[in-house]
Scaffold this active site. Structure first.
Site, PDB file in Angstrom:
ATOM      1  CG  ASN A 121      -1.743   1.255   1.350  1.00 42.78           C
ATOM      2  OD1 ASN A 121      -2.428   1.618   0.395  1.00 42.78           O
ATOM      3  ND2 ASN A 121      -1.711   1.933   2.482  1.00 42.78           N
ATOM      4  CB  SER A 150       5.496   4.791   3.858  1.00 45.17           C
ATOM      5  OG  SER A 150       5.924   5.799   4.734  1.00 45.17           O
TER       6      SER A 150
END
Ligand code: GRF
Length: 229
Positions: A121, A150
């Protein structure tokens, strides 16, 4: 992941992408695939919104799309129904990697644990700092000096899986939530293809994403990109 991917050769990495919105990150992958600069094949896109521009992007690139709208004919599709259809679709496509790129539904532990491939993700913050929503506003309010995005492994706990890579930027005094959103998204457009290249070449091993599995010539995870935008 097969041995051929681990060795960074031969077959492209089969990727399924889950989206809910604009799909600019999906577009980066489509462009990279079409230009032949990333060893990937986008085997399908799942959207939980019919009106997501990401759906148009996928169709224009002739990529199979499954729209599992969360509101169909005025009725809300529950997460369990969504997950049943999404699982069946993913099993058909047989991806090596599933990418959540702006996908806005929270998935159940059962779904995540039964995925046919590792799932990652893209999150608009330097995890583990700010999980969840409104990250740009929250970093400004907290007076943070750095921000970024991230890529992490999806686990049942929201935004809590192993962080693989991050793109960092320094917050300017004039930054607002809007300007940060733009700057962070530019970072995402670099971080996502870079990370997928590292995965496709076997440098990041999603089955063993711990520090001791990273080759000794690389720093420990998360690997970091500094942004100058
Ligand atoms: C990205 O900023 C991502 O971090 C967040 O949703 C946004 C998706 O953008 N989760 P796009 O749909 O890829 O343009």
């Amino acid at each position: 992941m097969s041995d051929s991917h681990m060795k960074g050769n031969h077959k492209p990495l089969r990727i399924a992408v889950l989206v809910s919105g604009n799909g600019s990150n999906l577009q980066v992958l489509i462009d990279a695939m079409q230009a032949g600069v990333l060893p990937i094949e986008i085997v399908g896109v799942i959207s939980n919104r019919e009106d997501a521009y990401a759906v148009t992007r996928a169709k224009e690139a002739s990529i199979p799309v499954a729209v599992l709208s969360h509101v169909a004919s005025g009725k809300r599709m529950g997460i369990k129904t969504f997950e049943t259809h999404a699982s069946a679709q993913l099993t058909t496509w047989q991806p090596d990697l599933i990418v959540l790129a702006g996908f806005m539904r929270v998935l159940s532990a059962e779904f995540i644990d039964n995925m046919p491939a590792p799932m990652i993700n893209l999150h608009p913050d330097l995890l583990p700092a700010y999980k969840g929503l409104d990250t740009h506003q929250r970093v400004i309010q907290a007076g943070e000096r750095y921000h970024g995005c991230s890529l992490h492994i999806v686990t049942a706990e929201l935004d809590a899986g192993a962080v693989l890579t991050q793109a960092l930027l320094e917050i300017n005094p004039k930054d607002t939530a809007v300007s940060l959103q733009v700057r962070v998204q530019k970072g995402e457009h670099q971080l996502l293809p870079w990370t997928i290249l590292l995965i496709a070449n076997g440098i990041i091993d999603l089955n063993h994403p711990h520090n001791d599995a990273v080759p000794s010539y690389l720093p420990a995870l998360p690997l970091k990109l500094w942004l100058n935008n």
